[in-house]
Enzyme design. Structure first.
Site, PDB file in Angstrom:
ATOM      1  N   HIS A 167      -2.782   7.135   2.414  1.00 38.72           N
ATOM      2  CA  HIS A 167      -3.299   5.861   1.893  1.00 38.72           C
ATOM      3  C   HIS A 167      -4.693   5.621   2.482  1.00 38.72           C
ATOM      4  O   HIS A 167      -4.921   5.785   3.678  1.00 38.72           O
ATOM      5  CB  HIS A 167      -2.350   4.734   2.292  1.00 38.72           C
ATOM      6  CG  HIS A 167      -2.945   3.385   2.068  1.00 38.72           C
ATOM      7  ND1 HIS A 167      -3.514   3.029   0.873  1.00 38.72           N
ATOM      8  CD2 HIS A 167      -3.090   2.314   2.900  1.00 38.72           C
ATOM      9  CE1 HIS A 167      -3.979   1.793   0.971  1.00 38.72           C
ATOM     10  NE2 HIS A 167      -3.740   1.343   2.180  1.00 38.72           N
ATOM     11  N   ASN A 184     -10.139  -0.053   0.206  1.00 39.45           N
ATOM     12  CA  ASN A 184      -8.677   0.043   0.202  1.00 39.45           C
ATOM     13  C   ASN A 184      -8.157  -0.553  -1.106  1.00 39.45           C
ATOM     14  O   ASN A 184      -8.238  -1.755  -1.314  1.00 39.45           O
ATOM     15  CB  ASN A 184      -8.134  -0.727   1.412  1.00 39.45           C
ATOM     16  CG  ASN A 184      -6.626  -0.694   1.508  1.00 39.45           C
ATOM     17  OD1 ASN A 184      -5.947  -0.295   0.560  1.00 39.45           O
ATOM     18  ND2 ASN A 184      -6.105  -1.120   2.634  1.00 39.45           N
ATOM     19  N   CYS A 237       0.820  -1.230   0.000  1.00 39.03           N
ATOM     20  CA  CYS A 237       0.000   0.000   0.000  1.00 39.03           C
ATOM     21  C   CYS A 237       0.851   1.277   0.000  1.00 39.03           C
ATOM     22  O   CYS A 237       0.320   2.368  -0.197  1.00 39.03           O
ATOM     23  CB  CYS A 237      -0.962   0.009   1.179  1.00 39.03           C
ATOM     24  SG  CYS A 237      -2.001  -1.459   1.231  1.00 39.03           S
TER      25      CYS A 237
HETATM   26  N1  ACO Z   1     -18.663  -8.094   9.462  1.00 39.51           N
HETATM   27  C1  ACO Z   1     -19.223  -8.339  10.659  1.00 39.51           C
HETATM   28  N2  ACO Z   1     -18.490  -8.675  11.747  1.00 39.51           N
HETATM   29  C2  ACO Z   1     -17.154  -8.771  11.589  1.00 39.51           C
HETATM   30  C3  ACO Z   1     -16.523  -8.537  10.356  1.00 39.51           C
HETATM   31  C4  ACO Z   1     -17.337  -8.188   9.271  1.00 39.51           C
HETATM   32  N3  ACO Z   1     -16.827  -7.956   8.048  1.00 39.51           N
HETATM   33  N4  ACO Z   1     -15.199  -8.717  10.519  1.00 39.51           N
HETATM   34  C5  ACO Z   1     -14.993  -9.032  11.817  1.00 39.51           C
HETATM   35  N5  ACO Z   1     -16.177  -9.071  12.461  1.00 39.51           N
HETATM   36  C6  ACO Z   1     -16.424  -9.383  13.877  1.00 39.51           C
HETATM   37  C7  ACO Z   1     -15.328 -10.246  14.461  1.00 39.51           C
HETATM   38  O1  ACO Z   1     -15.560 -11.610  14.172  1.00 39.51           O
HETATM   39  C8  ACO Z   1     -15.439  -9.935  15.913  1.00 39.51           C
HETATM   40  O2  ACO Z   1     -16.531 -10.660  16.438  1.00 39.51           O
HETATM   41  P1  ACO Z   1     -16.424 -11.339  17.905  1.00 39.51           P
HETATM   42  O3  ACO Z   1     -16.220 -10.197  18.840  1.00 39.51           O
HETATM   43  O4  ACO Z   1     -17.733 -12.027  18.040  1.00 39.51           O
HETATM   44  O5  ACO Z   1     -15.230 -12.244  17.814  1.00 39.51           O
HETATM   45  C9  ACO Z   1     -15.848  -8.452  15.935  1.00 39.51           C
HETATM   46  O6  ACO Z   1     -16.348  -8.170  14.622  1.00 39.51           O
HETATM   47  C10 ACO Z   1     -14.692  -7.522  16.245  1.00 39.51           C
HETATM   48  O7  ACO Z   1     -13.574  -7.915  15.450  1.00 39.51           O
HETATM   49  P2  ACO Z   1     -12.213  -7.136  15.542  1.00 39.51           P
HETATM   50  O8  ACO Z   1     -11.237  -7.750  14.599  1.00 39.51           O
HETATM   51  O9  ACO Z   1     -11.823  -6.980  16.969  1.00 39.51           O
HETATM   52  O10 ACO Z   1     -12.667  -5.729  14.978  1.00 39.51           O
HETATM   53  P3  ACO Z   1     -11.896  -4.387  15.026  1.00 39.51           P
HETATM   54  O11 ACO Z   1     -12.665  -3.406  15.813  1.00 39.51           O
HETATM   55  O12 ACO Z   1     -10.440  -4.542  15.339  1.00 39.51           O
HETATM   56  O13 ACO Z   1     -12.011  -3.925  13.522  1.00 39.51           O
HETATM   57  C11 ACO Z   1     -10.726  -3.768  11.521  1.00 39.51           C
HETATM   58  C12 ACO Z   1     -11.392  -4.700  12.506  1.00 39.51           C
HETATM   59  C13 ACO Z   1     -11.765  -2.896  10.866  1.00 39.51           C
HETATM   60  C14 ACO Z   1     -10.023  -4.594  10.453  1.00 39.51           C
HETATM   61  C15 ACO Z   1      -9.712  -2.902  12.298  1.00 39.51           C
HETATM   62  O14 ACO Z   1      -8.847  -3.689  13.061  1.00 39.51           O
HETATM   63  C16 ACO Z   1      -8.918  -2.035  11.398  1.00 39.51           C
HETATM   64  O15 ACO Z   1      -9.412  -1.089  10.866  1.00 39.51           O
HETATM   65  N6  ACO Z   1      -7.610  -2.318  11.228  1.00 39.51           N
HETATM   66  C17 ACO Z   1      -6.801  -1.642  10.302  1.00 39.51           C
HETATM   67  C18 ACO Z   1      -6.517  -2.587   9.251  1.00 39.51           C
HETATM   68  C19 ACO Z   1      -6.664  -2.012   7.872  1.00 39.51           C
HETATM   69  O16 ACO Z   1      -7.216  -0.994   7.610  1.00 39.51           O
HETATM   70  N7  ACO Z   1      -6.099  -2.766   7.005  1.00 39.51           N
HETATM   71  C20 ACO Z   1      -6.097  -2.430   5.651  1.00 39.51           C
HETATM   72  C21 ACO Z   1      -4.922  -3.015   5.037  1.00 39.51           C
HETATM   73  S1  ACO Z   1      -3.496  -2.439   5.755  1.00 39.51           S
HETATM   74  C22 ACO Z   1      -3.088  -1.094   5.019  1.00 39.51           C
HETATM   75  O17 ACO Z   1      -3.620  -0.762   4.022  1.00 39.51           O
HETATM   76  C23 ACO Z   1      -2.042  -0.315   5.665  1.00 39.51           C
END
Ligand code: ACO
Length: 319
Positions: free
Chosen positions: A246, A276, A113
């Protein structure tokens, strides 16, 4: 000698696919969950046979037209991609053939990215050295081809697209400063840990991510890279008209802007409509903002990338 952006283009494949549509296709998710955690509402997805060089071609033609030059006038082609058409030849060489350019220097940059920021910095250094006069710099990705569509924690986050700029030698800036970093110790928090060996896929050919680790890392290094870039250019962050980080997640963009004390209305946001798009996200956002008349000639822009590797960097430029 400086380098200056003289044309921009972009391309998104197919119609926008809404979050509800993903749920209808059988992914256990909802518009409410995706939008509230990431800010993403739509993404575009390439067809199965549609490749990064196909997307790059559309974006490149637009950028060349905007710059008022032809493909044969370009002496450097750099494509930033983590989803190349083939293991080799490079996507840049395939794009070169599709454009009808012969003889230009052409190669890919792989920084996930951060790819576009890396590629733009490399092109700037080629031009400033005097060895090249006019570069086509492209970010193009088909991440939908490397997503595990049964993993709802990753597949809802990404989209496909391409963005391109023409960068030309100029006696006034242009690019004021850039900074690039990487720390391979963090390779495991975002990766596609697979490869092909003796005709067989080994390891895991899908994108895997530790979302929370990525989130914390991204916010820290984006703010640091922007500060460093301003220090190198000897300008205050308050002189920045537009911040284009990004487009990973709206909460990463908001946290970065807050850390940099830049109001959110100076941040270009396209993650809501594109998801993304990895190396394509920054030039896609830049192109949209320029075509909408928001970014104007003479304004100061900070471009920022962060991605797998881990890699990160920033480019400060006067448009
Ligand atoms: N739909 C519904 N529920 C979901 C989904 C979904 N798509 N994905 C995960 N969940 C659920 C999980 O199973 C979990 O359920 P549980 O509590 O029953 O186990 C709950 O949601 C919370 O999951 P977490 O992984 O703790 O969610 P979090 O608040 O951390 O959000 C996210 C996840 C959005 C990916 C966050 O960590 C984030 O934004 N991270 C940054 C990563 C990113 O943007 N990456 C992009 C690529 S990297 C880059 O470009 C630099």
């Amino acid at each position: 000698m400086y380098s200056q952006i003289t044309g921009i283009g972009s391309y998104l494949p197919g119609p926008p696919i809404g979050n509800d549509e993903l749920a209808r296709r059988g992914i256990d998710t909802s518009d409410e969950w995706i939008a509230s955690r990431t800010g993403i509402r739509f993404r575009h997805l390439a067809e199965n046979g549609e490749t990064s060089s196909d997307l790059a071609l559309h974006a490149s033609r637009q950028a060349l037209a905007a710059a008022g030059c032809a493909a044969v006038d370009v002496d450097l082609i750099i494509v930033a991609t983590s989803t190349p058409d083939f293991i080799f030849p490079s996507t840049a060489c395939l794009l070169q053939a599709k454009l009808g350019n012969q003889g230009a220097t052409a190669f890919d940059v792989q920084a996930v990215c951060s790819g576009f920021v890396y590629a733009l910095t490399v092109a700037d250094k080629f031009i400033r050295s005097g060895s090249h006069r006019r570069a086509l710099v492209v970010g193009a990705e088909v991440f939908s081809h490397i997503l595990d569509w049964s993993d709802r924690t990753t597949c809802v986050l990404f989209g496909d697209g391409a963005g391109a700029v023409v960068l030309e030698a100029s006696d006034k800036p242009g690019i004021l400063a850039s900074t690039l970093h990487a720390d391979g110790a963090h390779h495991a928090i975002l990766s596609v840990p697979g490869s092909v060996c003796k005709g067989v896929v080994t390891g895991d050919p899908f994108l895997r991510m530790d979302g929370q680790a990525v989130f914390k890392f991204a916010v820290r290094v984006l703010a640091e890279a922007a500060d460093e870039c301003c220090r190198i250019a000897e300008v205050s962050p308050s002189t920045i008209d537009w911040l284009i980080p990004h487009q990973a997640n709206i909460r990463i963009l908001e946290a970065t802007a807050r850390k940099m004390r830049i109001p959110l209305d100076k941040v270009v946001i396209s993650v809501d409509r594109h998801g993304n798009t990895s190396a394509a996200s920054v030039p896609l956002a830049l192109d949209e903002a320029v075509r909408a008349g928001r970014i104007r000639s003479g304004q100061r822009i900070m471009l920022e990338g962060v991605g797998g590797g881990f890699t990160w960097g920033a480019v400060l430029l006067d448009f």
